[in-house]
Enzyme design. Structure first.
Site: not given
Length: 173
Positions: A98-99, A102, A163
């Site tokens: 996962e980037d 949150d 991005r």
């Protein structure tokens, strides 16, 4: 709403070094195995590509695509599976890549979904953790950085923009 400015919070050199550290740890942890890395599209594609180039093991790679943000800058908590994995993970060692983690809603949804497929192990690798925003507890096994604010670059976007930036920036609204 358009951001007023952006400030760099993680340089490409910092990211490169951390990716190598995480890859080294994964290589050690999975010695003699062939883990399956599952990247969460779209944000994790750059991190996953760099990670796979640095892991010194045979790997399999697949992707999922989930939606929870839409055009907003926060998770709605309503998760939709847009694209599922394409091969069986039953009895396999799986690492979700996962980037950014949150609220935790998206990751919790995905982990529950993948657990139903009975992998031998299921771990999470996140480039960025934002624990102060967590609403759903999720266990992160490999974490690059803890950074606050609304972040873009290195795969992270705001309304499909930013991005391609090689560094990570905090947007100031």
């Amino acid at each position: 709403m358009q951001p007023k400015k952006k400030e760099i919070v993680l340089s490409r050199k910092q990211i490169e070094q951390k990716v190598k550290e995480i890859a080294t740890q994964i290589t050690r942890d999975y010695a003699g195995k062939t883990p399956i890395l599952i990247g969460i599209l779209k944000g994790a594609f750059i991190f996953l590509a760099d990670l796979t180039r640095n892991i010194e093991l045979p790997l399999k790679v697949d992707f999922v695509r989930l939606a929870s943000y839409g055009e907003k800058d926060y998770s709605t908590g309503q998760i939709k599976l847009i694209k599922d994995i394409e091969f069986s993970i039953k009895g396999q060692d799986v690492i979700v890549v996962e980037d950014i983690v949150d609220s935790g809603y998206t990751l919790a949804f995905l982990l529950k979904h993948l657990a139903k497929m009975k992998p031998a192990s299921l771990k999470v690798c996140a480039l960025i953790d934002k624990p102060e925003r967590r609403e759903v507890e999720v266990k992160l096994d490999y974490v690059g950085f803890q950074v606050s604010g609304f972040l873009v670059g290195y795969g992270l976007d705001y309304s499909e923009q930013y991005r391609c930036l090689p560094d990570v920036y905090r947007l100031i609204f």
